[in-house]
Scaffold this motif. Sequence first.
Motif, PDB file in Angstrom:
ATOM      1  N   VAL A  66     -51.101 -79.671 135.409  1.00  0.00           N
ATOM      2  CA  VAL A  66     -50.431 -81.112 136.615  1.00  0.00           C
ATOM      3  C   VAL A  66     -50.838 -81.341 137.634  1.00  0.00           C
ATOM      4  O   VAL A  66     -50.674 -80.001 138.399  1.00  0.00           O
ATOM      5  CB  VAL A  66     -48.884 -81.124 136.472  1.00  0.00           C
ATOM      6  CG1 VAL A  66     -48.808 -82.387 136.981  1.00  0.00           C
ATOM      7  CG2 VAL A  66     -48.589 -80.924 134.851  1.00  0.00           C
ATOM      8  N   ARG A  67     -51.457 -82.319 137.927  1.00  0.00           N
ATOM      9  CA  ARG A  67     -52.021 -81.800 139.710  1.00  0.00           C
ATOM     10  C   ARG A  67     -51.831 -83.865 140.122  1.00  0.00           C
ATOM     11  O   ARG A  67     -51.999 -84.748 138.957  1.00  0.00           O
ATOM     12  CB  ARG A  67     -53.506 -81.600 139.511  1.00  0.00           C
ATOM     13  CG  ARG A  67     -54.029 -80.697 139.291  1.00  0.00           C
ATOM     14  CD  ARG A  67     -54.354 -79.289 139.786  1.00  0.00           C
ATOM     15  NE  ARG A  67     -54.662 -78.034 139.366  1.00  0.00           N
ATOM     16  CZ  ARG A  67     -53.338 -77.748 138.755  1.00  0.00           C
ATOM     17  NH1 ARG A  67     -52.605 -77.952 138.486  1.00  0.00           N
ATOM     18  NH2 ARG A  67     -53.939 -75.850 138.739  1.00  0.00           N
ATOM     19  N   PRO A  68     -52.148 -83.906 141.018  1.00  0.00           N
ATOM     20  CA  PRO A  68     -52.124 -84.999 141.699  1.00  0.00           C
ATOM     21  C   PRO A  68     -52.826 -85.983 140.759  1.00  0.00           C
ATOM     22  O   PRO A  68     -54.272 -85.434 141.206  1.00  0.00           O
ATOM     23  CB  PRO A  68     -51.798 -84.936 143.925  1.00  0.00           C
ATOM     24  CG  PRO A  68     -51.722 -83.595 143.907  1.00  0.00           C
ATOM     25  CD  PRO A  68     -52.089 -82.601 142.337  1.00  0.00           C
ATOM     26  N   GLY A  69     -53.104 -87.210 140.728  1.00  0.00           N
ATOM     27  CA  GLY A  69     -53.747 -88.013 139.922  1.00  0.00           C
ATOM     28  C   GLY A  69     -53.526 -87.354 138.047  1.00  0.00           C
ATOM     29  O   GLY A  69     -54.205 -88.049 137.565  1.00  0.00           O
ATOM     30  N   GLN A  70     -53.526 -86.586 137.740  1.00  0.00           N
ATOM     31  CA  GLN A  70     -53.010 -86.021 136.761  1.00  0.00           C
ATOM     32  C   GLN A  70     -52.163 -85.467 136.089  1.00  0.00           C
ATOM     33  O   GLN A  70     -51.350 -84.624 135.741  1.00  0.00           O
ATOM     34  CB  GLN A  70     -53.883 -84.513 136.454  1.00  0.00           C
ATOM     35  CG  GLN A  70     -55.383 -84.789 136.552  1.00  0.00           C
ATOM     36  CD  GLN A  70     -56.207 -83.758 136.373  1.00  0.00           C
ATOM     37  OE1 GLN A  70     -55.750 -82.499 136.006  1.00  0.00           O
ATOM     38  NE2 GLN A  70     -57.105 -83.865 137.291  1.00  0.00           N
ATOM     39  N   GLU A  71     -51.616 -86.414 135.940  1.00  0.00           N
ATOM     40  CA  GLU A  71     -49.808 -86.451 135.403  1.00  0.00           C
ATOM     41  C   GLU A  71     -49.253 -86.530 134.112  1.00  0.00           C
ATOM     42  O   GLU A  71     -50.846 -87.076 133.413  1.00  0.00           O
ATOM     43  CB  GLU A  71     -49.072 -87.925 136.399  1.00  0.00           C
ATOM     44  CG  GLU A  71     -48.607 -87.747 136.962  1.00  0.00           C
ATOM     45  CD  GLU A  71     -49.408 -88.454 138.393  1.00  0.00           C
ATOM     46  OE1 GLU A  71     -50.937 -88.826 138.227  1.00  0.00           O
ATOM     47  OE2 GLU A  71     -49.487 -88.098 139.183  1.00  0.00           O
ATOM     48  N   ALA A  77     -42.448 -82.223 139.859  1.00  0.00           N
ATOM     49  CA  ALA A  77     -41.064 -83.402 139.471  1.00  0.00           C
ATOM     50  C   ALA A  77     -40.942 -84.129 138.809  1.00  0.00           C
ATOM     51  O   ALA A  77     -42.169 -84.996 137.993  1.00  0.00           O
ATOM     52  CB  ALA A  77     -41.452 -84.820 140.621  1.00  0.00           C
ATOM     53  N   PHE A  78     -39.965 -84.334 137.850  1.00  0.00           N
ATOM     54  CA  PHE A  78     -39.911 -85.064 136.797  1.00  0.00           C
ATOM     55  C   PHE A  78     -38.885 -86.951 137.070  1.00  0.00           C
ATOM     56  O   PHE A  78     -37.525 -86.022 138.201  1.00  0.00           O
ATOM     57  CB  PHE A  78     -39.060 -84.074 135.826  1.00  0.00           C
ATOM     58  CG  PHE A  78     -39.834 -82.520 134.957  1.00  0.00           C
ATOM     59  CD1 PHE A  78     -40.309 -82.971 134.175  1.00  0.00           C
ATOM     60  CD2 PHE A  78     -39.507 -81.820 135.957  1.00  0.00           C
ATOM     61  CE1 PHE A  78     -41.445 -81.886 133.513  1.00  0.00           C
ATOM     62  CE2 PHE A  78     -40.679 -80.586 135.196  1.00  0.00           C
ATOM     63  CZ  PHE A  78     -41.502 -80.919 134.328  1.00  0.00           C
ATOM     64  N   SER A  79     -39.275 -87.693 136.705  1.00  0.00           N
ATOM     65  CA  SER A  79     -38.661 -88.548 136.672  1.00  0.00           C
ATOM     66  C   SER A  79     -38.655 -89.126 135.401  1.00  0.00           C
ATOM     67  O   SER A  79     -39.508 -89.427 134.402  1.00  0.00           O
ATOM     68  CB  SER A  79     -39.110 -89.355 137.865  1.00  0.00           C
ATOM     69  OG  SER A  79     -40.833 -89.783 138.324  1.00  0.00           O
ATOM     70  N   PRO A  80     -37.887 -90.259 135.048  1.00  0.00           N
ATOM     71  CA  PRO A  80     -37.745 -90.748 133.714  1.00  0.00           C
ATOM     72  C   PRO A  80     -38.273 -91.613 133.813  1.00  0.00           C
ATOM     73  O   PRO A  80     -38.862 -92.668 135.031  1.00  0.00           O
ATOM     74  CB  PRO A  80     -36.224 -90.841 133.969  1.00  0.00           C
ATOM     75  CG  PRO A  80     -35.480 -91.154 134.671  1.00  0.00           C
ATOM     76  CD  PRO A  80     -35.996 -90.016 135.440  1.00  0.00           C
ATOM     77  N   VAL A  81     -38.995 -92.222 132.813  1.00  0.00           N
ATOM     78  CA  VAL A  81     -39.899 -93.460 132.708  1.00  0.00           C
ATOM     79  C   VAL A  81     -38.636 -94.393 131.836  1.00  0.00           C
ATOM     80  O   VAL A  81     -38.779 -93.672 130.563  1.00  0.00           O
ATOM     81  CB  VAL A  81     -40.859 -93.463 132.476  1.00  0.00           C
ATOM     82  CG1 VAL A  81     -42.113 -94.770 132.190  1.00  0.00           C
ATOM     83  CG2 VAL A  81     -41.639 -92.671 132.726  1.00  0.00           C
ATOM     84  N   VAL A  82     -38.435 -95.627 132.176  1.00  0.00           N
ATOM     85  CA  VAL A  82     -37.214 -96.555 131.281  1.00  0.00           C
ATOM     86  C   VAL A  82     -38.077 -98.155 130.624  1.00  0.00           C
ATOM     87  O   VAL A  82     -38.740 -98.638 132.012  1.00  0.00           O
ATOM     88  CB  VAL A  82     -36.420 -96.557 131.774  1.00  0.00           C
ATOM     89  CG1 VAL A  82     -35.615 -97.529 130.476  1.00  0.00           C
ATOM     90  CG2 VAL A  82     -35.043 -95.495 131.505  1.00  0.00           C
ATOM     91  N   MET A 105     -40.197 -88.923 129.961  1.00  0.00           N
ATOM     92  CA  MET A 105     -40.777 -88.386 131.211  1.00  0.00           C
ATOM     93  C   MET A 105     -42.183 -88.191 132.214  1.00  0.00           C
ATOM     94  O   MET A 105     -42.597 -87.875 131.521  1.00  0.00           O
ATOM     95  CB  MET A 105     -40.087 -86.632 131.363  1.00  0.00           C
ATOM     96  CG  MET A 105     -38.272 -86.788 130.660  1.00  0.00           C
ATOM     97  SD  MET A 105     -36.856 -87.442 132.321  1.00  0.00           S
ATOM     98  CE  MET A 105     -37.314 -86.010 133.102  1.00  0.00           C
ATOM     99  N   VAL A 106     -41.853 -88.687 133.397  1.00  0.00           N
ATOM    100  CA  VAL A 106     -43.446 -88.531 134.219  1.00  0.00           C
ATOM    101  C   VAL A 106     -43.224 -87.371 134.327  1.00  0.00           C
ATOM    102  O   VAL A 106     -42.180 -86.493 135.597  1.00  0.00           O
ATOM    103  CB  VAL A 106     -43.539 -89.185 134.823  1.00  0.00           C
ATOM    104  CG1 VAL A 106     -43.212 -89.911 135.443  1.00  0.00           C
ATOM    105  CG2 VAL A 106     -44.894 -89.217 135.346  1.00  0.00           C
ATOM    106  N   ALA A 107     -44.146 -86.188 135.098  1.00  0.00           N
ATOM    107  CA  ALA A 107     -44.052 -85.005 135.636  1.00  0.00           C
ATOM    108  C   ALA A 107     -45.429 -85.039 136.318  1.00  0.00           C
ATOM    109  O   ALA A 107     -46.040 -85.600 136.230  1.00  0.00           O
ATOM    110  CB  ALA A 107     -44.579 -83.416 134.437  1.00  0.00           C
ATOM    111  N   GLU A 108     -45.048 -84.712 137.530  1.00  0.00           N
ATOM    112  CA  GLU A 108     -46.050 -85.556 138.766  1.00  0.00           C
ATOM    113  C   GLU A 108     -45.671 -83.429 139.803  1.00  0.00           C
ATOM    114  O   GLU A 108     -44.665 -83.561 139.654  1.00  0.00           O
ATOM    115  CB  GLU A 108     -46.225 -87.228 139.067  1.00  0.00           C
ATOM    116  CG  GLU A 108     -44.301 -87.116 139.813  1.00  0.00           C
ATOM    117  CD  GLU A 108     -44.254 -88.485 139.997  1.00  0.00           C
ATOM    118  OE1 GLU A 108     -45.395 -88.627 140.790  1.00  0.00           O
ATOM    119  OE2 GLU A 108     -43.370 -89.032 140.118  1.00  0.00           O
ATOM    120  N   GLY A 109     -46.648 -83.925 140.585  1.00  0.00           N
ATOM    121  CA  GLY A 109     -47.047 -82.738 141.549  1.00  0.00           C
ATOM    122  C   GLY A 109     -48.211 -81.405 141.399  1.00  0.00           C
ATOM    123  O   GLY A 109     -48.895 -81.767 141.001  1.00  0.00           O
TER     124      GLY A 109
END
Lengths: 256, 222
Positions: B15-20, B36-41, B69-73
């Motif tokens: 995972v990279r910025p812009g490659q979630e 960072a993980f955040s839910p997508v509803v 869930m989206v993983a970003e960072g």
Amino acid sequence: MVSTSPQPLDPSTLPDHDNVPDNPYAYCVRLNGPLFMQTGRMIAYYPVGGGTIRFEPLTATSMTAMVASHFSSPLYSRDWVVANGQGHVILGDRGYDINSYDLDDGNLTVRAANLLAFDAGLELKESIIPGFLTLLGTGKFLASSSGPVIFVEPPVRVDPEALVGWADCPAPSQHFDAGWMGHFLGAARGAVFGTRSGEERQYDFTGAGTVLLQSSERMLEDPHVVRRLEGEVNQLGTGQLRHLAGVIQSRLSQNG
Amino acid sequence: MGFTKVTPKVVLAEVRPGQEVLARRGAMLASSGEIAFSPVVGGPGGGAYGGGIAASLARGMQGEAVPLMVAEGNGSVHYGFRGHHVTVIDLDGSHPMSVEADRLLAHDANMSSSVVFLGQQGGLRGAVRGAVTGQGLFTTQLSGRGSVAVLSHGGTFALRVGGSQQIVVDPQAYVAHVGNLRLDVATALSWRDAVGRGSGEGVQLKVSGEGTVYVQASEEKL
């Protein structure tokens, strides 16, 4: 980065008689002649050039004489079909490893649930051991196992769940652990139900031959166990039936 | 970008910025780095929360049955789900992929995903297909370039369809398809006898057209 994406297969790249490339859990057979198959094991098929592959239940086949001479088990006949036609058939079984075996004028006994298919060079009979089928003759068959098959030579004692089958050796006898037997003999007779842990019972193989093992068996609810019991219930008297009803009742209350 | 196979049942995503990476909830096994993980509803009733990329992703997802869930960072994440086999499929973006929502483990977040009502794809025929195969009436469509990780029993393999090469697939073993394919439900007596472990399995999927169909090596649903 090397692509890990599975390369599409088609009839020109599918094997004629082998596992699907990179997948030990699926097996591809190119039909030439009738093939006996257990129901519920087919995943897909490619008929050749717009033709069809027919799957006929054993009870309604156009090849009655052929079937009758190769499939000598009324108990299992409902669960098998004969495939006929031109093309590739892909089989799979619960994600188990699938292997092909060659018999050359031999005999091999295999767990009924693990036998997927066999060709018309072989003859199928019910084994004396419930839940197992014996193949006789010369030909190929497909069997599945949980994990790769391990071949061992007798004398050996095997957990019933780990047994896939055996070849060329006498049918096994049941062996009970000596400690468990002592406990059983000392205990009240009526208390025997529900005291088995499963480990105390083993199959004991002797003589010359080969025994096929798997890592373990996730037990399916075998419909044949019920069918076989139903058949045997007819032989019981009223007192025995009442006793059996009591046993079933106590099992149900334990599980419920 | 993309997934690396760790075992037949676990994949590793960078995972990279812009490659979630988007994955189904509960599929994250381990992560390292700053993730960072955040839910997508999505869906008509639910709004997005979590902000950032999650909010923009949620707009494209209507009626999604499986929460994501989206993983970003910056880092890496191990994904797997209930011991099922994971197969990574790379898409070149020329054709969208249709996959059952239940079978989708993870995919690159830059692919656009939409939920398609089967009735739209094939009219009544499509709706019937969803109903009889147990796929439900919605299927997830992924378009764009990227990698998709799908779940299966016993691994997934690809079968090419084209020209006179028509294939018939057990609906329980169907995983996904890519290309201009038509999936028709047909009942055949012989098929019912051949696959029918229980009742209600007397249907087959006849696949025709040009493309690839992905099939798992087992008759069991997830």
